[in-house]
Design a protein around this motif. Structure first.
Motif, PDB file in Angstrom:
ATOM      1  N   GLY A 161       0.813  -1.208   0.000  1.00 14.75           N
ATOM      2  CA  GLY A 161       0.000   0.000   0.000  1.00 14.75           C
ATOM      3  C   GLY A 161       0.843   1.254   0.000  1.00 14.75           C
ATOM      4  O   GLY A 161       0.539   2.229  -0.671  1.00 14.75           O
ATOM      5  N   ASN A 162       1.936   1.244   0.754  1.00 13.84           N
ATOM      6  CA  ASN A 162       2.862   2.369   0.820  1.00 13.84           C
ATOM      7  C   ASN A 162       4.118   2.001   0.037  1.00 13.84           C
ATOM      8  O   ASN A 162       4.844   1.085   0.402  1.00 13.84           O
ATOM      9  N   GLU A 163       4.375   2.694  -1.052  1.00 15.43           N
ATOM     10  CA  GLU A 163       5.497   2.343  -1.914  1.00 15.43           C
ATOM     11  C   GLU A 163       6.843   2.498  -1.219  1.00 15.43           C
ATOM     12  O   GLU A 163       7.856   1.967  -1.667  1.00 15.43           O
ATOM     13  N   ASN A 164       6.891   3.263  -0.092  1.00 15.49           N
ATOM     14  CA  ASN A 164       8.151   3.426   0.631  1.00 15.49           C
ATOM     15  C   ASN A 164       8.445   2.253   1.559  1.00 15.49           C
ATOM     16  O   ASN A 164       9.564   2.098   2.034  1.00 15.49           O
ATOM     17  N   SER A 165       7.428   1.431   1.831  1.00 15.41           N
ATOM     18  CA  SER A 165       7.589   0.376   2.840  1.00 15.41           C
ATOM     19  C   SER A 165       8.726  -0.570   2.506  1.00 15.41           C
ATOM     20  O   SER A 165       9.544  -0.909   3.357  1.00 15.41           O
ATOM     21  N   ALA A 166       8.795  -1.022   1.256  1.00 13.85           N
ATOM     22  CA  ALA A 166       9.815  -2.001   0.888  1.00 13.85           C
ATOM     23  C   ALA A 166      11.222  -1.436   1.005  1.00 13.85           C
ATOM     24  O   ALA A 166      12.163  -2.136   1.372  1.00 13.85           O
ATOM     25  N   THR A 167      11.378  -0.146   0.693  1.00 18.25           N
ATOM     26  CA  THR A 167      12.717   0.445   0.735  1.00 18.25           C
ATOM     27  C   THR A 167      13.155   0.779   2.149  1.00 18.25           C
ATOM     28  O   THR A 167      14.342   0.970   2.401  1.00 18.25           O
ATOM     29  N   LEU A 168      12.212   0.856   3.094  1.00 19.22           N
ATOM     30  CA  LEU A 168      12.553   1.197   4.468  1.00 19.22           C
ATOM     31  C   LEU A 168      12.693  -0.025   5.368  1.00 19.22           C
ATOM     32  O   LEU A 168      13.119   0.094   6.512  1.00 19.22           O
ATOM     33  N   ASP A 169      12.325  -1.207   4.878  1.00 20.53           N
ATOM     34  CA  ASP A 169      12.423  -2.411   5.689  1.00 20.53           C
ATOM     35  C   ASP A 169      13.871  -2.712   6.044  1.00 20.53           C
ATOM     36  O   ASP A 169      14.807  -2.277   5.368  1.00 20.53           O
ATOM     37  N   SER A 170      14.037  -3.505   7.122  1.00 15.14           N
ATOM     38  CA  SER A 170      15.374  -3.980   7.470  1.00 15.14           C
ATOM     39  C   SER A 170      16.006  -4.660   6.256  1.00 15.14           C
ATOM     40  O   SER A 170      15.324  -5.363   5.505  1.00 15.14           O
ATOM     41  N   PHE A 171      17.313  -4.460   6.084  1.00 15.30           N
ATOM     42  CA  PHE A 171      18.149  -5.046   5.038  1.00 15.30           C
ATOM     43  C   PHE A 171      18.037  -4.322   3.701  1.00 15.30           C
ATOM     44  O   PHE A 171      18.941  -4.412   2.877  1.00 15.30           O
ATOM     45  N   SER A 172      16.925  -3.595   3.435  1.00  7.11           N
ATOM     46  CA  SER A 172      16.804  -2.928   2.139  1.00  7.11           C
ATOM     47  C   SER A 172      17.877  -1.866   1.966  1.00  7.11           C
ATOM     48  O   SER A 172      18.361  -1.629   0.860  1.00  7.11           O
ATOM     49  N   SER A 173      18.266  -1.214   3.055  1.00 14.46           N
ATOM     50  CA  SER A 173      19.308  -0.196   2.992  1.00 14.46           C
ATOM     51  C   SER A 173      20.669  -0.758   3.355  1.00 14.46           C
ATOM     52  O   SER A 173      21.655  -0.032   3.404  1.00 14.46           O
ATOM     53  N   GLY A 174      20.717  -2.061   3.622  1.00 19.01           N
ATOM     54  CA  GLY A 174      21.950  -2.672   4.100  1.00 19.01           C
ATOM     55  C   GLY A 174      22.066  -2.656   5.605  1.00 19.01           C
ATOM     56  O   GLY A 174      23.005  -3.203   6.169  1.00 19.01           O
ATOM     57  N   LEU A 175      21.089  -2.005   6.285  1.00 16.96           N
ATOM     58  CA  LEU A 175      21.082  -1.897   7.742  1.00 16.96           C
ATOM     59  C   LEU A 175      19.793  -2.475   8.302  1.00 16.96           C
ATOM     60  O   LEU A 175      18.809  -2.645   7.582  1.00 16.96           O
ATOM     61  N   LEU A 176      19.804  -2.752   9.596  1.00 20.63           N
ATOM     62  CA  LEU A 176      18.551  -3.091  10.275  1.00 20.63           C
ATOM     63  C   LEU A 176      17.697  -1.835  10.396  1.00 20.63           C
ATOM     64  O   LEU A 176      18.206  -0.709  10.433  1.00 20.63           O
ATOM     65  N   GLU A 177      16.394  -2.025  10.469  1.00 23.71           N
ATOM     66  CA  GLU A 177      15.492  -0.874  10.503  1.00 23.71           C
ATOM     67  C   GLU A 177      15.563  -0.157  11.854  1.00 23.71           C
ATOM     68  O   GLU A 177      15.794  -0.775  12.899  1.00 23.71           O
ATOM     69  N   TYR A 178      15.346   1.147  11.816  1.00 22.82           N
ATOM     70  CA  TYR A 178      15.312   1.955  13.037  1.00 22.82           C
ATOM     71  C   TYR A 178      14.053   1.632  13.852  1.00 22.82           C
ATOM     72  O   TYR A 178      13.087   1.079  13.328  1.00 22.82           O
ATOM     73  N   PRO A 179      14.004   1.983  15.156  1.00 25.56           N
ATOM     74  CA  PRO A 179      12.823   1.743  15.978  1.00 25.56           C
ATOM     75  C   PRO A 179      11.610   2.526  15.467  1.00 25.56           C
ATOM     76  O   PRO A 179      11.743   3.656  14.997  1.00 25.56           O
ATOM     77  N   GLN A 180      10.437   1.899  15.566  1.00 24.87           N
ATOM     78  CA  GLN A 180       9.194   2.528  15.136  1.00 24.87           C
ATOM     79  C   GLN A 180       8.263   2.723  16.337  1.00 24.87           C
ATOM     80  O   GLN A 180       8.242   1.894  17.260  1.00 24.87           O
ATOM     81  N   TYR A 181       7.483   3.808  16.317  1.00 30.46           N
ATOM     82  CA  TYR A 181       6.514   4.097  17.375  1.00 30.46           C
ATOM     83  C   TYR A 181       5.216   4.587  16.752  1.00 30.46           C
ATOM     84  O   TYR A 181       5.202   5.099  15.628  1.00 30.46           O
ATOM     85  N   THR A 182       4.112   4.431  17.484  1.00 30.35           N
ATOM     86  CA  THR A 182       2.830   4.992  17.066  1.00 30.35           C
ATOM     87  C   THR A 182       2.082   5.489  18.299  1.00 30.35           C
ATOM     88  O   THR A 182       2.593   5.432  19.419  1.00 30.35           O
ATOM     89  N   ARG A 183       0.876   5.995  18.119  1.00 35.05           N
ATOM     90  CA  ARG A 183       0.093   6.517  19.232  1.00 35.05           C
ATOM     91  C   ARG A 183      -0.283   5.404  20.218  1.00 35.05           C
ATOM     92  O   ARG A 183      -0.454   4.270  19.801  1.00 35.05           O
ATOM     93  N   PRO A 184      -0.383   5.718  21.512  1.00 34.94           N
ATOM     94  CA  PRO A 184      -0.277   7.036  22.151  1.00 34.94           C
ATOM     95  C   PRO A 184       1.184   7.450  22.371  1.00 34.94           C
ATOM     96  O   PRO A 184       2.083   6.603  22.382  1.00 34.94           O
ATOM     97  N   ALA A 185       1.391   8.732  22.579  1.00 36.09           N
ATOM     98  CA  ALA A 185       2.748   9.243  22.782  1.00 36.09           C
ATOM     99  C   ALA A 185       3.338   8.774  24.097  1.00 36.09           C
ATOM    100  O   ALA A 185       4.559   8.726  24.257  1.00 36.09           O
ATOM    101  N   GLU A 186       2.469   8.434  25.072  1.00 40.81           N
ATOM    102  CA  GLU A 186       2.937   7.892  26.350  1.00 40.81           C
ATOM    103  C   GLU A 186       2.021   6.759  26.754  1.00 40.81           C
ATOM    104  O   GLU A 186       0.792   6.854  26.672  1.00 40.81           O
ATOM    105  N   TYR A 187       2.608   5.667  27.184  1.00 47.24           N
ATOM    106  CA  TYR A 187       1.831   4.507  27.629  1.00 47.24           C
ATOM    107  C   TYR A 187       2.550   3.856  28.802  1.00 47.24           C
ATOM    108  O   TYR A 187       3.720   3.485  28.689  1.00 47.24           O
ATOM    109  N   ARG A 188       1.848   3.780  29.938  1.00 49.87           N
ATOM    110  CA  ARG A 188       2.404   3.210  31.169  1.00 49.87           C
ATOM    111  C   ARG A 188       3.718   3.874  31.563  1.00 49.87           C
ATOM    112  O   ARG A 188       4.632   3.220  32.096  1.00 49.87           O
TER     113      ARG A 188
END
Length: 248
Positions: A161-188
């Motif tokens: 669905g997102n054409e950037n997804s494949a290029t941002l996955d781990s190994f696509s850039s030769g590196l592991l992917e960076y950490p990802q976060y989503t809402r909520p901004a604070e949890y526990r």
């Protein structure tokens, strides 16, 4: 992209091909698959596909006739013979780079083995290459075939669905992917890093790049030997190494 899979267990692919990304790709007309039981191409009345190895030894070996005949059937009307991939623990390790290479084709034939192995004539005269998904033993080639289909399909334009997804996955850039976060901004009491909430795109990109470098350095340092690194990347890695040496 068309995938033709030759297997003794077509039923194993039913769930895989009818769920998630692969199903959507099929519905969009971007991926076409056929799963064929090569037992149907056996030349004797018992539909035999394997036999004992010449010279003795344990296990059974897949006979050449059914697989030769099945591949001939698949390519008989094609102007160009597609690559024929043999799923084998003796094959080339499957990597993101290999997936990208295979995604350039419009048609792949995948052979799934079982029993003790293949008659060597299949390797020499049918397969164009052998692929392994890891240094461990599996019952057959069906799971490796699914891995290849899934990985290659993701690279076909329009499948994700997102054409950037494949290029941002781990190994696509030769590196592991960076950490990802989503809402909520604070949890526990656990907060998302402030930089990701800042809206400052340049700082976010720099943070992500450094996090990818750090994660790769910590978990898969071998990847750094071949990853495309800038001088800024190398300076950051040297900084990580100095900090680690001080902590030691």
């Amino acid at each position: 992209m068309r995938f033709d899979v030759l297997t003794l267990f077509p039923e194993m692919f039913q769930g895989f091909l009818n769920t998630s990304i692969i199903k959507k790709a099929y519905e969009k007309g971007l991926v076409e698959t056929s799963v064929i039981n090569f037992r149907d191409f056996s030349t004797d009345k018992h539909r035999t596909v394997d036999d004992t190895p010449y010279g003795g030894g344990g296990g059974m070996v897949l006979k050449p006739e059914p697989i030769f005949e099945a591949v001939d059937y698949l390519v008989q009307d094609l102007p160009v013979r597609p690559p024929v991939l043999l799923m084998s623990p003796q094959g080339e390790p499957f990597t993101q780079q290999k997936a990208e290479e295979l995604a350039r084709y419009s048609h792949l034939i995948i052979l799934c083995g079982h029993y003790e192995g293949y008659d060597e004539r299949i390797r020499e005269h049918v397969a164009t290459e052998e692929i392994s998904i890891g240094d461990y033993v599996l019952t057959g080639g069906e799971l490796p075939a699914m891995v290849v289909i899934d990985s290659v399909s993701r690279l076909i334009p329009g499948v994700l669905g997102n054409e950037n997804s494949a290029t941002l996955d781990s190994f696509s850039s030769g590196l592991l992917e960076y950490p990802q976060y989503t809402r909520p901004a604070e949890y526990r009491g656990y907060r998302v890093p402030d930089v990701l909430l800042s809206g400052h795109h340049l700082r976010i990109e720099q943070w992500r790049r450094r996090q990818a470098l750090r994660r790769t350095w910590e978990r898969r340092p071998d990847l750094l030997q071949t990853a495309p690194l800038t001088e800024e990347d190398r300076a950051y890695l040297r900084e990580l190494e100095r900090d680690f040496d001080r902590d030691e």
